[in-house]
Design a protein around this motif. Structure first.
Motif, PDB file in Angstrom:
ATOM      1  N   SER A 277       5.200  -5.354  15.839  1.00  0.00           N
ATOM      2  CA  SER A 277       5.423  -4.838  14.488  1.00  0.00           C
ATOM      3  C   SER A 277       4.147  -4.294  13.858  1.00  0.00           C
ATOM      4  O   SER A 277       3.033  -4.723  14.175  1.00  0.00           O
ATOM      5  N   ASP A 278       4.341  -3.363  12.916  1.00  0.00           N
ATOM      6  CA  ASP A 278       3.248  -2.852  12.094  1.00  0.00           C
ATOM      7  C   ASP A 278       3.065  -3.733  10.852  1.00  0.00           C
ATOM      8  O   ASP A 278       1.957  -3.886  10.347  1.00  0.00           O
ATOM      9  N   ILE A 279       4.199  -4.259  10.360  1.00  0.00           N
ATOM     10  CA  ILE A 279       4.195  -5.101   9.163  1.00  0.00           C
ATOM     11  C   ILE A 279       4.989  -6.366   9.473  1.00  0.00           C
ATOM     12  O   ILE A 279       6.070  -6.299  10.061  1.00  0.00           O
ATOM     13  N   HIS A 280       4.431  -7.499   9.084  1.00  0.00           N
ATOM     14  CA  HIS A 280       5.094  -8.789   9.292  1.00  0.00           C
ATOM     15  C   HIS A 280       5.105  -9.519   7.953  1.00  0.00           C
ATOM     16  O   HIS A 280       4.060  -9.891   7.417  1.00  0.00           O
ATOM     17  N   ILE A 281       6.310  -9.714   7.401  1.00  0.00           N
ATOM     18  CA  ILE A 281       6.485 -10.350   6.096  1.00  0.00           C
ATOM     19  C   ILE A 281       7.238 -11.661   6.284  1.00  0.00           C
ATOM     20  O   ILE A 281       8.179 -11.732   7.073  1.00  0.00           O
ATOM     21  N   LYS A 282       6.828 -12.681   5.544  1.00  0.00           N
ATOM     22  CA  LYS A 282       7.545 -13.954   5.566  1.00  0.00           C
ATOM     23  C   LYS A 282       8.086 -14.279   4.180  1.00  0.00           C
ATOM     24  O   LYS A 282       7.432 -14.038   3.168  1.00  0.00           O
TER      25      LYS A 282
ATOM     26  N   GLY B 168       8.132   5.802  11.100  1.00  0.00           N
ATOM     27  CA  GLY B 168       8.033   5.456  12.512  1.00  0.00           C
ATOM     28  C   GLY B 168       7.563   4.029  12.715  1.00  0.00           C
ATOM     29  O   GLY B 168       7.116   3.676  13.809  1.00  0.00           O
ATOM     30  N   GLY B 169       7.713   3.196  11.656  1.00  0.00           N
ATOM     31  CA  GLY B 169       7.171   1.848  11.688  1.00  0.00           C
ATOM     32  C   GLY B 169       8.179   0.784  12.077  1.00  0.00           C
ATOM     33  O   GLY B 169       9.398   0.964  11.971  1.00  0.00           O
ATOM     34  N   ILE B 170       7.639  -0.339  12.544  1.00  0.00           N
ATOM     35  CA  ILE B 170       8.427  -1.519  12.908  1.00  0.00           C
ATOM     36  C   ILE B 170       8.043  -2.650  11.946  1.00  0.00           C
ATOM     37  O   ILE B 170       6.862  -2.973  11.803  1.00  0.00           O
ATOM     38  N   VAL B 171       9.046  -3.238  11.312  1.00  0.00           N
ATOM     39  CA  VAL B 171       8.808  -4.293  10.330  1.00  0.00           C
ATOM     40  C   VAL B 171       9.511  -5.565  10.794  1.00  0.00           C
ATOM     41  O   VAL B 171      10.688  -5.532  11.152  1.00  0.00           O
ATOM     42  N   LEU B 172       8.777  -6.676  10.792  1.00  0.00           N
ATOM     43  CA  LEU B 172       9.379  -7.978  11.044  1.00  0.00           C
ATOM     44  C   LEU B 172       9.486  -8.713   9.723  1.00  0.00           C
ATOM     45  O   LEU B 172       8.495  -8.910   9.030  1.00  0.00           O
ATOM     46  N   PHE B 173      10.708  -9.128   9.386  1.00  0.00           N
ATOM     47  CA  PHE B 173      10.962  -9.886   8.158  1.00  0.00           C
ATOM     48  C   PHE B 173      11.446 -11.266   8.582  1.00  0.00           C
ATOM     49  O   PHE B 173      12.552 -11.422   9.095  1.00  0.00           O
TER      50      PHE B 173
ATOM     51  N   TYR C 235       4.981 -13.479   1.413  1.00  0.00           N
ATOM     52  CA  TYR C 235       3.607 -13.123   1.753  1.00  0.00           C
ATOM     53  C   TYR C 235       3.590 -12.311   3.036  1.00  0.00           C
ATOM     54  O   TYR C 235       4.504 -12.384   3.855  1.00  0.00           O
ATOM     55  N   GLY C 236       2.545 -11.525   3.182  1.00  0.00           N
ATOM     56  CA  GLY C 236       2.383 -10.703   4.368  1.00  0.00           C
ATOM     57  C   GLY C 236       1.438 -11.337   5.360  1.00  0.00           C
ATOM     58  O   GLY C 236       0.347 -11.781   4.995  1.00  0.00           O
ATOM     59  N   CYS C 237       1.866 -11.389   6.631  1.00  0.00           N
ATOM     60  CA  CYS C 237       0.986 -11.841   7.717  1.00  0.00           C
ATOM     61  C   CYS C 237       0.244 -10.662   8.331  1.00  0.00           C
ATOM     62  O   CYS C 237      -0.879 -10.798   8.806  1.00  0.00           O
ATOM     63  N   LYS C 238       0.887  -9.507   8.338  1.00  0.00           N
ATOM     64  CA  LYS C 238       0.306  -8.274   8.871  1.00  0.00           C
ATOM     65  C   LYS C 238       0.796  -7.112   8.002  1.00  0.00           C
ATOM     66  O   LYS C 238       1.955  -6.742   8.113  1.00  0.00           O
ATOM     67  N   PRO C 239      -0.042  -6.569   7.150  1.00  0.00           N
ATOM     68  CA  PRO C 239      -1.387  -7.023   6.810  1.00  0.00           C
ATOM     69  C   PRO C 239      -1.331  -8.310   5.993  1.00  0.00           C
ATOM     70  O   PRO C 239      -0.318  -8.609   5.362  1.00  0.00           O
ATOM     71  N   ARG C 240      -2.422  -9.049   5.987  1.00  0.00           N
ATOM     72  CA  ARG C 240      -2.451 -10.304   5.231  1.00  0.00           C
ATOM     73  C   ARG C 240      -2.463 -10.008   3.734  1.00  0.00           C
ATOM     74  O   ARG C 240      -3.251  -9.180   3.254  1.00  0.00           O
ATOM     75  N   THR C 241      -1.594 -10.682   3.009  1.00  0.00           N
ATOM     76  CA  THR C 241      -1.540 -10.520   1.556  1.00  0.00           C
ATOM     77  C   THR C 241      -1.640 -11.892   0.890  1.00  0.00           C
ATOM     78  O   THR C 241      -1.616 -12.933   1.547  1.00  0.00           O
ATOM     79  N   ALA C 242      -1.724 -11.873  -0.419  1.00  0.00           N
ATOM     80  CA  ALA C 242      -1.658 -13.105  -1.204  1.00  0.00           C
ATOM     81  C   ALA C 242      -0.220 -13.620  -1.200  1.00  0.00           C
ATOM     82  O   ALA C 242       0.691 -13.003  -0.619  1.00  0.00           O
ATOM     83  N   LEU C 243       0.002 -14.726  -1.868  1.00  0.00           N
ATOM     84  CA  LEU C 243       1.327 -15.331  -2.010  1.00  0.00           C
ATOM     85  C   LEU C 243       1.958 -14.825  -3.302  1.00  0.00           C
ATOM     86  O   LEU C 243       1.301 -14.782  -4.342  1.00  0.00           O
ATOM     87  N   TYR C 244       3.249 -14.457  -3.234  1.00  0.00           N
ATOM     88  CA  TYR C 244       3.953 -13.911  -4.400  1.00  0.00           C
ATOM     89  C   TYR C 244       5.232 -14.700  -4.655  1.00  0.00           C
ATOM     90  O   TYR C 244       6.002 -14.982  -3.733  1.00  0.00           O
ATOM     91  N   ALA C 245       5.460 -15.033  -5.903  1.00  0.00           N
ATOM     92  CA  ALA C 245       6.722 -15.648  -6.302  1.00  0.00           C
ATOM     93  C   ALA C 245       7.761 -14.555  -6.479  1.00  0.00           C
ATOM     94  O   ALA C 245       7.469 -13.472  -7.005  1.00  0.00           O
TER      95      ALA C 245
ATOM     96  N   GLY D 137       0.801  -1.224   0.000  1.00  0.00           N
ATOM     97  CA  GLY D 137       0.000   0.000   0.000  1.00  0.00           C
ATOM     98  C   GLY D 137       0.828   1.266   0.000  1.00  0.00           C
ATOM     99  O   GLY D 137       0.388   2.290   0.535  1.00  0.00           O
ATOM    100  N   GLY D 138       2.033   1.222  -0.571  1.00  0.00           N
ATOM    101  CA  GLY D 138       2.870   2.414  -0.691  1.00  0.00           C
ATOM    102  C   GLY D 138       4.222   2.299  -0.021  1.00  0.00           C
ATOM    103  O   GLY D 138       5.102   3.113  -0.262  1.00  0.00           O
ATOM    104  N   GLY D 139       4.411   1.291   0.816  1.00  0.00           N
ATOM    105  CA  GLY D 139       5.710   1.130   1.479  1.00  0.00           C
ATOM    106  C   GLY D 139       5.558   0.943   2.973  1.00  0.00           C
ATOM    107  O   GLY D 139       4.492   0.581   3.485  1.00  0.00           O
ATOM    108  N   TYR D 140       6.654   1.199   3.704  1.00  0.00           N
ATOM    109  CA  TYR D 140       6.662   1.071   5.160  1.00  0.00           C
ATOM    110  C   TYR D 140       6.246   2.392   5.803  1.00  0.00           C
ATOM    111  O   TYR D 140       6.671   3.473   5.356  1.00  0.00           O
ATOM    112  N   ARG D 141       5.457   2.303   6.866  1.00  0.00           N
ATOM    113  CA  ARG D 141       5.012   3.508   7.555  1.00  0.00           C
ATOM    114  C   ARG D 141       6.175   4.196   8.253  1.00  0.00           C
ATOM    115  O   ARG D 141       7.029   3.534   8.847  1.00  0.00           O
TER     116      ARG D 141
END
Length: 478
Positions: A434-439, A267-272, A450-460, A261-265
């Motif tokens: 975290s604000d965003i959680h990506i696996k 002041g945001g915390i991202v878990l990869f 794919y994103g767990c937070k927010p939930r997204t579809a699966l991407y190759a 949705g445009g990138g990381y917020r």
């Protein structure tokens, strides 16, 4: 193209099967309804005509000509135009299923000779078999008539076979033995219940198959995802920064920005979170563009690398992949040396003892202040959570996380924490903050995001071959 191979017209497939189908072969394409068999077959015919000048015939016992033409236009396949030029013929045999099989076969053979066709699809062979009186007639039809004729005229043929839901049986059970190649399409779940499509190449005459299963997508046509190790890139230019959307930091990747949705917020915390069998290049292809975008925008980056990582190699990769100079990295990049030998010296290396978390955190904060004073810009903090936990222990990690989160939000920085496999207790703790959680996981040789937070579809995940420097190409598994 090799004379003994027929290029499939399926993006990514030919490299996996020695350049295409054996010329004049009989290929069985099987799968449940809705797995992509018609799109595969239509693309095989269409691109064979457009790109290789090979006339083609599509025989359908399931779909009218008008319905087929209309649905294929969604993928940019204008079969009506090819029909007008005489390169394509659609045999609509829906109304002839009650006729004799011999009459249907005669129509197909006559069309092959009349057009000098080099490509043929029969969709579906399952419907044709239903018109036979005895099961043995299916073997006779295949072996004595179709296979003999198509080999004589070198007309490479796809037989489409429907596999009912809940069944493992393919067609009349004789096609697999007579066919030169067998391809099975499936829909399944990967990445915690997300849709994924798989293509299984179980047989291909005269072809060395290195692995049986790959992922594919129907996004923009039928495309098979090659293992990332088979993809190559050559840097042809320096990284160009992406402008941040309002209230966000760009990830440095247009594809990832779109997904998030445009990138990381700010002041945001991202878990990869990375899974098993993820190589350094796999995760760097996703995360290094963010580092590059910060540096290209004259912003500082502070890194706690994964245990055993070479600080010099990290910096070298940034130069090699994105064209940064030593002066740029020396001014904007800082790497915390928690486990780096004494022999290495560099302006971007910050040495700490790795004994007292508060003592080392004070050095961390001073480094952040130094970078912010130099640039008057927000800072990217990239932290290997595993390294911190192993070095200082779980209790100290919790203290660090609390302080880092509060400071990041207060100062409008960006913090990305990376967690490897096998530390679920740590990842759950960080995920809650975290604000965003990506696996990022890997299967069939393909990294999947794919994103767990927010939930997204699966991407190759692939290398974007259109970019002058390595960026991820992220394609939804639709």
């Amino acid at each position: 193209m090799a004379n003994d191979r027929t290029p499939t017209g399926i993006y990514g497939l030919d490299l996996l099967i020695d350049g295409g189908f054996p010329r004049g072969s009989l290929i069985l394409l099987a799968g449940n309804p809705g797995t992509g068999k018609t799109i595969f077959s239509a693309q095989y015919i269409y691109r064979g005509i457009i790109e290789y000048g090979e006339p083609g015939i599509y025989v359908s016992l399931c779909e009218s000509k008008d319905a087929f033409y209309k649905s294929m236009m969604k993928f940019g396949f204008d079969f009506s135009r090819l029909e007008n030029t005489g390169d394509f013929r659609y045999l609509d045999l829906v109304t002839m299923k009650g006729k004799g099989v011999s009459q249907i076969v005669r129509m197909i053979i006559d069309a092959i000779y009349e057009m000098k066709a080099k490509r043929l699809v029969i969709d579906s062979f399952s419907a044709l078999v239903q018109a036979l009186e005895k099961p043995i007639d299916a073997r006779i039809l295949l072996q004595a008539i179709l296979s003999r004729i198509i080999r004589a005229v070198k007309c490479t043929t796809i037989l489409v076979s429907e596999v009912p839901f809940g069944s493992e049986r393919i067609g009349a059970s004789v096609e697999e033995f007579i066919a030169d190649g067998v391809i099975i399409l499936r829909k399944g779940e990967h990445g915690e219940g997300r849709l994924a499509r798989e293509i299984s190449i179980t047989k291909m005459r005269g072809t060395r198959l290195t692995q049986p299963l790959y992922f594919f997508t129907l996004e923009g046509g039928f495309r098979v995802f090659q293992p990332l190790e088979l993809q190559r890139y050559e840097r042809k230019g320096k990284f160009k920064p992406i402008t941040d959307p309002p209230g966000r930091f760009s990830t440095g990747s247009s594809d990832l920005d779109r997904i998030l949705g445009g990138g990381y917020r700010k002041g945001g915390i991202v878990l990869f979170e990375i899974g098993e069998n993820i190589s350094n290049f796999n995760w760097q292809l996703i995360l290094f563009p963010t580092l590059a975008n910060f540096i290209a925008n004259n912003r500082g980056c502070l890194i706690v690398p994964m245990g055993g990582s070479d600080a010099g190699l990290l910096a070298s990769n940034m130069k090699r992949m994105y064209g940064f100079t030593d002066d740029e990295l020396n001014g904007l990049l800082r790497i915390f040396g928690l486990s780096i030998g004494n022999g290495m010296e560099s302006p971007y290396l910050i040495r700490v003892k790795g004994e007292d978390i508060m003592e080392d955190y004070a050095v961390w904060v001073r480094t952040i202040e130094e970078l912010k004073n130099r640039t008057d810009q927000p800072i990217l903090e990239f932290i290997s959570i595993d390294t911190v936990e192993i070095t200082y222990g779980i209790d100290s990690l919790r203290r660090l996380l609390g302080m880092a989160v509060a400071r990041t939000r207060r100062e409008g920085n960006l913090t990305i924490g990376m967690v490897g496999p096998g530390v679920e207790r740590v990842s759950k703790r960080v995920a809650a903050l975290s604000d965003i959680h990506i696996k990022l996981i890997r299967d069939h040789g393909t990294p999947l995001l794919y994103g767990c937070k927010p939930r997204t579809a699966l991407y190759a995940v692939e290398i974007d071959q259109t970019s002058p420097y390595p960026l991820p190409r992220l394609t939804q598994m639709t």
